[in-house]
Design an enzyme around this catalytic site. Structure first.
Site, short mmCIF file in Angstrom:
data_model
loop_
_atom_site.label_atom_id
_atom_site.label_comp_id
_atom_site.label_asym_id
_atom_site.label_seq_id
_atom_site.Cartn_x
_atom_site.Cartn_y
_atom_site.Cartn_z
CB SER A 189 -0.84 0.00 1.28
OG SER A 189 -1.48 1.23 1.46
CE1 TYR A 222 -4.34 -1.71 4.94
CE2 TYR A 222 -3.00 0.21 4.43
CZ TYR A 222 -3.81 -0.84 4.02
OH TYR A 222 -4.07 -1.01 2.68
P1 NAD Z 1 -11.78 -5.28 -0.20
O1 NAD Z 1 -12.26 -5.14 1.21
O2 NAD Z 1 -12.67 -4.90 -1.31
O3 NAD Z 1 -11.29 -6.79 -0.46
C1 NAD Z 1 -10.52 -7.49 0.47
C2 NAD Z 1 -10.88 -8.97 0.40
O4 NAD Z 1 -10.05 -9.68 1.35
C3 NAD Z 1 -12.33 -9.24 0.80
O5 NAD Z 1 -12.97 -10.06 -0.15
C4 NAD Z 1 -12.23 -9.94 2.14
O6 NAD Z 1 -13.26 -10.87 2.40
C5 NAD Z 1 -10.86 -10.63 2.01
N1 NAD Z 1 -10.30 -10.94 3.33
C6 NAD Z 1 -10.26 -10.15 4.42
N2 NAD Z 1 -9.72 -10.82 5.45
C7 NAD Z 1 -9.41 -12.06 4.99
C8 NAD Z 1 -8.83 -13.21 5.58
N3 NAD Z 1 -8.46 -13.21 6.87
N4 NAD Z 1 -8.65 -14.30 4.83
C9 NAD Z 1 -9.04 -14.32 3.53
N5 NAD Z 1 -9.60 -13.26 2.92
C10 NAD Z 1 -9.79 -12.15 3.64
O7 NAD Z 1 -10.44 -4.45 -0.25
P2 NAD Z 1 -9.45 -4.10 -1.46
O8 NAD Z 1 -9.41 -2.64 -1.56
O9 NAD Z 1 -9.72 -4.94 -2.64
O10 NAD Z 1 -8.08 -4.55 -0.78
C11 NAD Z 1 -7.26 -5.59 -1.29
C12 NAD Z 1 -5.85 -5.36 -0.80
O11 NAD Z 1 -5.40 -4.11 -1.31
C13 NAD Z 1 -5.69 -5.28 0.71
O12 NAD Z 1 -4.49 -5.92 1.10
C14 NAD Z 1 -5.58 -3.80 0.96
O13 NAD Z 1 -4.88 -3.49 2.13
C15 NAD Z 1 -4.85 -3.36 -0.27
N6 NAD Z 1 -4.95 -1.93 -0.58
C16 NAD Z 1 -6.12 -1.39 -1.01
C17 NAD Z 1 -6.16 -0.05 -1.30
C18 NAD Z 1 -7.39 0.63 -1.80
O14 NAD Z 1 -7.36 1.85 -1.96
N7 NAD Z 1 -8.47 -0.07 -2.05
C19 NAD Z 1 -5.01 0.74 -1.16
C20 NAD Z 1 -3.85 0.15 -0.73
C21 NAD Z 1 -3.83 -1.20 -0.46
#
Ligand code: NAD
Length: 260
Positions: free
Chosen positions: A145, A158
């Protein structure tokens, strides 16, 4: 472009946001997919989205909690049993956690966020690398991230986890390059997914739309990224087209992390 014909791609956090978008992107290029998430419903919806773009795609859906090593070993074994190999691994599942300044950041929340966002990534690499090493090939993309390369605030768990993901990525990448394996990380900025939507509710419970609008004004593009825009980079890094890109952390944030 069909970079993933006969390639098996394993994705965690496949039930939503970036994981789902990556599944659709590689499926459209011919991938066979193992989709992992803790949410059964999320996985079912992703499978539907995949079959819309690639009706012939072979898929398995595996419900698992990435913070539990036995379950991680389970999803890796199940993928190899189903398809015989793992060519690409998007090690992506994660949560944001409850935002708070450090002195108020609950210690059990810190442990919970690390168990999913850091331990989960480590367990995934550990078990997938054993498979990729035996093949002498493979590409891993870990989801870090901008919070893993910059200070954001109110996110002790985080930040610690995502900086940790960057460290794990560099460490393992230098270990496994000689086995034909690349390991990189993506560092998304503000990408409009359910996670960011919930984040805005944490920032401003009464008016999350206003919080979202204000939040993005500091971005050079003045807009949120789309999950597809991350998925395109992930698909490239998981493909043989990126075969000499290793140990890198690629920000996908509209340039925000470079702004003074
Ligand atoms: P999201 O919440 O849409 O998707 C995350 C998915 O991970 C969900 O389907 C959830 O059920 C699954 N999950 C959560 N805990 C879990 C576990 N213990 N075991 C298995 N699955 C699990 O979020 P996203 O935005 O798609 O995030 C995906 C990744 O991207 C994450 O690691 C997040 O930190 C990272 N990220 C996202 C952003 C953003 O702006 N969206 C920015 C930086 C990093």
């Amino acid at each position: 472009m069909n970079n993933f014909t006969d390639k098996v791609v394993l994705i965690t956090g496949a039930g939503s946001g970036l994981g789902r978008a990556a599944a659709v992107a590689v499926a459209a290029q011919g991938a066979t997919l193992a989709l992992v998430d803790i949410s059964e419903q999320g996985l079912a919806d992703t499978r539907t989205a995949v079959l819309e773009v690639a009706p012939e795609a072979k898929t398995v859906v595996l419900t698992a909690d990435v913070s539990d090593e036995a379950q991680v070993e389970g999803y890796v074994t199940a993928t190899v049993e189903a398809f015989g190999r793992i060519d690409g691994f998007f090690n992506n599942a994660g949560i944001e956690g409850k935002q708070n300044p450090t002195e108020q950041y609950a210690s059990d929340e810190f442990a919970r966020v690390l168990s999913i966002n850091l331990n989960g990534v480590f367990f995934g690499m550990k078990h997938v690398l054993a498979v990729m090493k035996s093949q002498n090939s493979g590409h891993i993309v870990n989801t870090a991230s901008v919070g893993g390369i910059r200070g954001i605030g109110n996110q002790s768990g985080y930040a610690a986890a995502k900086h940790g993901v960057v460290g794990l990525t560099r460490n393992s990448a230098v270990e496994y390059g000689e086995f034909g394996i690349t390991i990189n990380a993506v560092a998304p900025g503000a990408i409009w997914t359910p996670m960011v939507e919930n984040s805005m509710k944490q920032l401003h419970a009464e008016n999350p739309e206003k919080a979202a609008e204000q939040f993005i004004q500091t971005n050079p593009t003045k807009r949120y990224g789309k999950a597809d825009e991350v998925a395109a980079v992930v698909a490239f890094l998981l493909s043989d087209a990126a075969s000499y890109v290793n140990a890198q952390v690629i920000a996908i944030d509209g340039g925000q992390s470079q702004k003074y």
